[in-house]
Design a protein around this motif. Structure first.
Motif, short mmCIF file in Angstrom:
data_model
loop_
_atom_site.label_atom_id
_atom_site.label_comp_id
_atom_site.label_asym_id
_atom_site.label_seq_id
_atom_site.Cartn_x
_atom_site.Cartn_y
_atom_site.Cartn_z
N UNK A 252 0.85 -1.19 0.00
CA UNK A 252 0.00 0.00 0.00
C UNK A 252 0.88 1.24 0.00
N UNK A 253 0.48 2.25 -0.74
CA UNK A 253 1.31 3.44 -0.88
C UNK A 253 0.55 4.71 -0.51
N UNK A 254 1.20 5.54 0.31
CA UNK A 254 0.66 6.87 0.62
C UNK A 254 1.79 7.86 0.37
N UNK A 255 1.55 8.86 -0.45
CA UNK A 255 2.58 9.86 -0.71
C UNK A 255 1.92 11.21 -0.84
N UNK A 256 2.70 12.27 -0.70
CA UNK A 256 2.12 13.61 -0.90
C UNK A 256 2.58 14.17 -2.24
N UNK A 257 1.63 14.43 -3.10
CA UNK A 257 1.93 14.90 -4.45
C UNK A 257 1.83 13.74 -5.43
N UNK A 258 1.21 14.01 -6.59
CA UNK A 258 1.01 12.95 -7.59
C UNK A 258 2.35 12.46 -8.12
N UNK A 259 3.30 13.38 -8.30
CA UNK A 259 4.61 12.99 -8.84
C UNK A 259 5.32 12.05 -7.90
N UNK A 262 3.64 8.63 -7.86
CA UNK A 262 4.02 7.80 -9.02
C UNK A 262 5.44 7.28 -8.87
N UNK A 263 6.36 8.16 -8.41
CA UNK A 263 7.74 7.72 -8.21
C UNK A 263 7.79 6.60 -7.18
N UNK A 264 6.94 6.70 -6.17
CA UNK A 264 6.93 5.69 -5.13
C UNK A 264 6.50 4.33 -5.71
N UNK A 265 5.48 4.36 -6.57
CA UNK A 265 5.07 3.13 -7.26
C UNK A 265 6.25 2.58 -8.06
N UNK A 266 6.96 3.47 -8.77
CA UNK A 266 8.10 3.04 -9.60
C UNK A 266 9.18 2.40 -8.75
N UNK A 267 9.50 3.03 -7.62
CA UNK A 267 10.60 2.51 -6.79
C UNK A 267 10.21 1.15 -6.20
#
Ligand code: GDP
Ligand code: MN
Length: 399
Positions: A252-259, A262-267
């Motif tokens: 599961x991913x939570x990040x601030x900012x769409x960019x 997306x980078x978090x999904x990539x990593x």
């Protein structure tokens, strides 16, 4: 927001674009009733928000009630490219002489609207675009001047539509442009736009993407929003006002900012894991937003580890840390969390979190290290699950 074909056809009807008579059906019996109302022969069409339904077996011709029963029964529940069919559109079948293609969309590099028209429409349009781009007549449309009937007529001539179709096609094109423009579409596409054997031009399919930024002036879009997704995770996230997209992995991913999301999904992918979702909590990261985000992720049975990736800019990391701590008090999580907090006031934020860290709430200094830890935790949780009694149910839920 993408519309189903039947919704796209309803939208087209507002602008006078001709379609075949038909109706929606959620059961085999309803399909038969719609067929009787539309008149045989009919086509039974899977309603899923993905192209290529015809090739996938999701569109069938039926000449009588027993054929409708057979096709509707086969298509309902069918999986088309990962989309399960829950609804059908049943319409009076057309006798097709020619299949054309027509669409309007935004041409970003050209900073204006683009119209595309081809005499070679139908299910092979991608192939035509790739191998014979000359078969698609393109025009740019000045948003101030719009598209008039004369221009549309010349466009239909240029595209080489059959003589018999050109006049009616020009009218459909003008109406489709109005639908695109006044109707605030990002895309309005008809493929195929057909010429029938008895010389009528009408839309056999509808692909409409509405511009969500224009939602405030379209109260009538609420009914489309209600059917926007059948992913329960996405429904829950939408109700909470979160920017969430469900994916098929277990981190599961939570990040601030769409960019950053997306980078978090990539990593996560880069280190051999699979994200369960995209989730951008936007600017602030208050306890309310963080709780809402954790609740949505916690409700996803596939999730085995949660990666919270925050980069403080205007949002200060110590505020985020407070939000996380408070949210953890409110939501009882099934999965461990890996936090990566960096940026403005990162030191203060980490100091606030330090006393709360356990083997189920881990902090990492970098995005890469955090991704590795989250993926390893998800893998460990997964390997426990397969030896456990719930393994079979787990894999079903994940499918
Ligand atoms: P898509 O495959 O998802 O793009 O679905 P479409 O609605 O475009 O249908 C695919 C193809 O099915 C069309 O290009 C037609 O060849 C065929 N088809 C759809 N409706 C009819 C119909 O009323 N009559 C006939 N003869 N063919 C149809
Ligand atoms: Mn189509």
């Amino acid at each position: 927001m993408d519309l189903y074909e039947y919704q796209g056809k309803q939208y087209f009807a507002r602008y006078g674009i001709p379609t075949s008579p038909g109706g929606v059906a959620d059961t085999v019996d309803e399909a038969v009733a719609q067929a009787e109302a539309a008149g045989y022969p009919v086509v039974v069409k899977a309603q899923v928000k993905v192209g290529g339904r015809g090739k996938a077996g999701g569109i069938k011709l039926a000449n009588d009630a027993s054929e409708v029963r057979a096709h509707a029964g086969a298509i309902l529940g069918m999986d088309i490219k990962g989309h399960v069919v829950r609804r059908l559109w049943v319409e009076h079948a057309s006798d097709i002489a020619e299949e054309y293609y027509a669409s309007f969309t935004l041409d970003r590099p050209a900073k204006t609207h683009l119209g595309m028209l081809s005499r070679e429409g139908g299910v092979e349009i991608e192939e035509v675009a790739a191998t014979n781009p000359g078969a698609i007549a393109r025009i740019h449309i000045d948003p101030v001047r719009g598209l008039d009937l004369d221009t549309a007529r010349r466009w239909a001539d240029d595209a080489g539509l059959d003589e018999a179709a050109r006049g009616q096609a020009a009218e459909v094109l003008v109406a489709l442009y109005r639908c695109y423009d006044e109707g605030d579409c990002d895309l309005a596409e008809i493929n195929p736009l057909i010429l029938t054997v008895d010389g009528r031009v009408h839309a056999l399919d509808a692909k409409v993407t509405l511009d969500d930024n224009a939602r405030f002036r379209h109260p009538e879009w609420d009914e489309y929003a209600a059917t926007e997704t059948d992913d329960p995770r996405e429904k829950m996230a939408r109700e909470k006002g979160l920017n969430y997209i469900g994916l098929s992995g277990d981190v599961g991913i939570i990040a601030n900012g769409a960019g950053l999301a997306m980078s978090t999904c990539d990593v996560v992918n880069q280190v051999g894991g699979q994200p369960a979702n995209f989730l951008d909590i936007g600017g602030g990261a208050s306890a309310d937003v963080m709780s809402a985000a954790l609740e949505v992720i916690n409700a996803d049975p596939s999730v085995r580890a949660i990666f919270v990736n925050i980069f403080g800019g205007i949002t200060r990391v110590d505020e985020v840390a407070k939000g996380v701590i408070e949210a953890l008090g409110r939501v009882e999580l099934r999965s461990p969390i890996v936090l990566r907090l960096d940026g403005t006031n990162a030191e203060e934020g980490r100091a606030l979190l330090a006393p709360h860290l356990t083997d189920r709430l881990v902090a990492e200094a970098t995005m890469l290290a955090a991704a590795r830890t989250a993926v390893a935790m998800a893998a460990a949780a997964g390997s426990h699950a397969v030896t456990g009694a719930g393994a079979e149910r787990d894999s079903e839920e994940r499918a």
